[in-house]
Motif scaffolding. Sequence first.
Motif, mmCIF file in Angstrom:
data_model
loop_
_atom_site.group_PDB
_atom_site.id
_atom_site.type_symbol
_atom_site.label_atom_id
_atom_site.label_comp_id
_atom_site.label_asym_id
_atom_site.label_seq_id
_atom_site.Cartn_x
_atom_site.Cartn_y
_atom_site.Cartn_z
ATOM 1 N N TYR A 71 40.954 37.562 40.144
ATOM 2 C CA TYR A 71 42.165 37.007 39.561
ATOM 3 C C TYR A 71 42.250 37.211 38.055
ATOM 4 C CZ TYR A 71 38.873 33.027 39.228
ATOM 5 O OH TYR A 71 37.776 32.236 38.999
ATOM 6 N N VAL A 72 41.126 37.449 37.390
ATOM 7 C CA VAL A 72 41.145 37.834 35.976
ATOM 8 C C VAL A 72 41.054 39.347 35.848
ATOM 9 C CG1 VAL A 72 39.978 37.663 33.750
ATOM 10 C CG2 VAL A 72 40.113 35.656 35.229
ATOM 11 N N GLN A 73 40.096 39.960 36.512
ATOM 12 C CA GLN A 73 39.851 41.391 36.366
ATOM 13 C C GLN A 73 41.077 42.230 36.739
ATOM 14 O OE1 GLN A 73 36.653 41.795 35.005
ATOM 15 N NE2 GLN A 73 36.783 39.558 35.246
ATOM 16 N N SER A 74 41.808 41.793 37.765
ATOM 17 C CA SER A 74 42.952 42.586 38.230
ATOM 18 C C SER A 74 44.117 42.579 37.254
ATOM 19 C CB SER A 74 43.426 42.078 39.597
ATOM 20 O OG SER A 74 43.875 40.735 39.528
ATOM 21 N N THR A 75 44.047 41.751 36.210
ATOM 22 C CA THR A 75 45.084 41.766 35.174
ATOM 23 C C THR A 75 44.843 42.865 34.153
ATOM 24 O OG1 THR A 75 43.906 40.131 33.812
ATOM 25 C CG2 THR A 75 45.479 39.285 35.427
ATOM 26 N N ASP A 76 43.672 43.497 34.206
ATOM 27 C CA ASP A 76 43.371 44.599 33.286
ATOM 28 C C ASP A 76 44.059 45.870 33.780
ATOM 29 O OD1 ASP A 76 41.708 45.792 31.045
ATOM 30 O OD2 ASP A 76 41.059 47.017 32.745
ATOM 31 N N GLY A 77 44.614 46.633 32.856
ATOM 32 C CA GLY A 77 45.382 47.808 33.226
ATOM 33 C C GLY A 77 44.596 48.888 33.936
ATOM 34 N N SER A 78 43.270 48.929 33.738
ATOM 35 C CA SER A 78 42.468 49.972 34.369
ATOM 36 C C SER A 78 41.917 49.564 35.735
ATOM 37 C CB SER A 78 41.308 50.383 33.457
ATOM 38 O OG SER A 78 40.427 49.296 33.246
ATOM 39 N N PHE A 79 42.210 48.342 36.161
ATOM 40 C CA PHE A 79 41.771 47.878 37.477
ATOM 41 C C PHE A 79 42.723 48.416 38.538
ATOM 42 C CE2 PHE A 79 41.826 45.140 41.142
ATOM 43 C CZ PHE A 79 40.530 44.676 41.298
ATOM 44 N N ASN A 80 42.193 49.150 39.503
ATOM 45 C CA ASN A 80 42.994 49.613 40.635
ATOM 46 C C ASN A 80 42.059 49.938 41.794
ATOM 47 O OD1 ASN A 80 42.032 52.341 40.280
ATOM 48 N ND2 ASN A 80 43.583 52.615 38.673
ATOM 49 N N GLU A 81 42.614 50.489 42.831
ATOM 50 C CA GLU A 81 41.827 50.750 44.041
ATOM 51 C C GLU A 81 40.705 51.745 43.790
ATOM 52 O OE1 GLU A 81 42.830 51.585 48.766
ATOM 53 O OE2 GLU A 81 44.280 52.138 47.214
ATOM 54 N N ALA A 82 40.876 52.618 42.804
ATOM 55 C CA ALA A 82 39.872 53.636 42.521
ATOM 56 C C ALA A 82 38.747 53.143 41.616
ATOM 57 C CB ALA A 82 40.539 54.845 41.876
ATOM 58 N N SER A 83 38.955 52.020 40.938
ATOM 59 C CA SER A 83 37.961 51.558 39.958
ATOM 60 C C SER A 83 37.478 50.135 40.180
ATOM 61 C CB SER A 83 38.562 51.638 38.547
ATOM 62 O OG SER A 83 39.689 50.782 38.427
ATOM 63 N N LYS A 84 38.035 49.417 41.151
ATOM 64 C CA LYS A 84 37.768 47.990 41.265
ATOM 65 C C LYS A 84 36.305 47.661 41.550
ATOM 66 C CE LYS A 84 39.206 47.673 46.141
ATOM 67 N NZ LYS A 84 40.205 47.060 47.060
ATOM 68 N N HIS A 85 35.548 48.613 42.072
ATOM 69 C CA HIS A 85 34.129 48.345 42.367
ATOM 70 C C HIS A 85 33.308 48.159 41.097
ATOM 71 C CE1 HIS A 85 35.026 52.665 42.314
ATOM 72 N NE2 HIS A 85 33.846 52.836 41.748
ATOM 73 N N TRP A 86 33.852 48.507 39.937
ATOM 74 C CA TRP A 86 33.131 48.292 38.682
ATOM 75 C C TRP A 86 33.360 46.888 38.113
ATOM 76 C CZ3 TRP A 86 29.999 51.818 39.401
ATOM 77 C CH2 TRP A 86 30.278 53.181 39.483
ATOM 78 N N PHE A 87 34.322 46.156 38.629
ATOM 79 C CA PHE A 87 34.698 44.868 38.047
ATOM 80 C C PHE A 87 34.072 43.710 38.834
ATOM 81 C CE2 PHE A 87 37.868 47.841 36.690
ATOM 82 C CZ PHE A 87 38.295 47.410 35.447
ATOM 83 N N VAL A 88 33.730 42.638 38.141
ATOM 84 C CA VAL A 88 33.094 41.500 38.785
ATOM 85 C C VAL A 88 34.078 40.755 39.684
ATOM 86 C CG1 VAL A 88 31.497 41.182 36.855
ATOM 87 C CG2 VAL A 88 33.602 39.812 36.950
ATOM 88 N N ASN A 89 33.524 40.048 40.654
ATOM 89 C CA ASN A 89 34.293 39.120 41.471
ATOM 90 C C ASN A 89 34.413 37.819 40.684
ATOM 91 O OD1 ASN A 89 34.789 36.916 43.366
ATOM 92 N ND2 ASN A 89 34.513 38.440 44.984
ATOM 93 N N ASP A 90 35.630 37.437 40.346
ATOM 94 C CA ASP A 90 35.829 36.258 39.498
ATOM 95 C C ASP A 90 35.451 34.961 40.198
ATOM 96 O OD1 ASP A 90 36.910 37.355 36.984
ATOM 97 O OD2 ASP A 90 38.523 38.081 38.265
ATOM 98 N N LYS A 91 35.553 34.923 41.519
ATOM 99 C CA LYS A 91 35.162 33.720 42.244
ATOM 100 C C LYS A 91 33.665 33.457 42.082
ATOM 101 C CE LYS A 91 38.732 33.689 45.848
ATOM 102 N NZ LYS A 91 38.981 33.782 47.321
#
Length: 560
Positions: A71-91
């Motif tokens: 819910y925080v990470q997905s607000t970043d412009g570079s977050f998408n289906e191709a890159s989301k595995h690099w971002f933490v799970n906010d929960k």
Amino acid sequence: MSDTNTFDAIVIGSGITGGFAAKELTQAGLKTLVLERGRDVKHGDYPTAMMNAWEFEHHYGRTRKDREDHYVQSTDGSFNEASKHWFVNDKDNPYTVAEGTKFAWIRGHHVGGRSLMWGRQCYRWSDLDFEANLKEGIGVDWPIRYKDIAPWYDHVEDFVGINGQAEGLPQLPDGKFLPPMELFCAEKKLKSGIAKNYNDRMLTIGRSANLTQPHNGRGACQYRNRCNRGCPYGAYFSSNSATLPAAYATGNLTLRPWSIVHSIIYDENKDRATGVRIIDAQTNEAVEFFAKVIFVCASALSSVQILMQSTSSRYSDGLGNASGALGKGIMDHHFKVGATGTMPGMEDEYYSGRRPNGFYIPRFRNVKSKHPDFIRGYGYQGSGSRLGADRGNQLEGFGADLKNELRNAGPWTIGMTGFGECLPYDDNFIELNHDLVDKWGLPTLSMHVKFRENEMKMREDIKVQAAEMLEAAGAVDVNMYETNNIPGFGIHEMGGARMGKDPKTSVLNEWNQLHEVPNVFVTDGACMTSASCVNPSLTYMALTARAANHAVELLKRNEI
């Protein structure tokens, strides 16, 4: 104390600074342990790097589950289906913010950290930045100046490989550049228009850590602009492609993923840190490692958090926090403000590939003369492009005529976004929240950070000047824009363990050592005493290399 758990040096974190610390320390002969809280990622282990748009189920989109779990990470412009595995799970990685404030903490917990996710813009600081606090009576004075770090900028640039154009600007020192990427025709028109109408500003190609020719065993950029997926060619700098392989090559590196740092172990009798206590993220086992020197490179806020968690009878408020400055002076660049326009003509010109870079307009405010409304300054990052088929959403018509129109490239558009400096306010701070603990039972962070009057007045000037420059260069349909930018979105968190001359007002000395515990070094964004307006990663790396060299010299003299 087990020999298998004892090293010469321990580095906490494997991102931009952790990787550089590992390289420098291992190449100096130190047996070095790197602790990373997330999974291992070896260079080339980039699962989406070679995939095309049609191979993704949602064509790069964000799903409902993405927005729920990130819910925080997905607000970043570079977050998408191709890159989301690099971002933490906010929960799984919560934090809180003070009432009336917001903070977007964008994180990546894996080997390489955000060096796999960064924007790669690399600019040197000048004495305009290092001297600003002293001259304006803001915060505390930096204990170094440009001359102290300049040789280490050289050292880092030699290894990293940064393309760019020398411009001879005192406020933006030139570096050791690879051949620059080329400006597009619309950008050249803007550059010419600025040069014709202004004598205090100019436009240059961005200085980015993308290789324009093979360098140190890494391949040149393929102009795919898929950098945030991980580059199998090693054409942009990351810990995974550059510093960690160099450290492994020495035979002196041990890397331990899945290692949640609990605290730094402090021995009151020795008046030194003796090691690091971790929790194994997979087994929940507590493990201790020992070393003569410790580098804290977990990223700014996480590094401060580790120091705060490292308490003892002497340091009840956090390791090395006799000054009470730990956690204070948190900064981030404010952006998401600027202007866009259409550049008429040049309809017979196009470009090849997808250049992973843009143009840069260096700071011009408060350089030679004082602005009446605000102090410090800003720079612009931007790019030109021709509109593609997606412009059909705004075009009138339908059927064959519309399809034929969309087979041709649309008009040239150009836009620029300002990146402005945030002042180092002591009442922008973070603290531990013991009421909300994470899945390993550790306290989380509470953020008390906001932009203030100086930043708001600067933002007004950013959008007005952007529009005026576009119009002066002949752009039409010029529109200013500003979104609700909040701290954290710049992903340039700085401060919290600032450098300074006086131990009573700062946490670190001129060599990035804790004033009170000199065998602990903090070299990531936490060490920053002010923020400048340029991207900070090059400065982090230069400070890290400088501090590692100093640590090695102190070890040789048995002084730490």
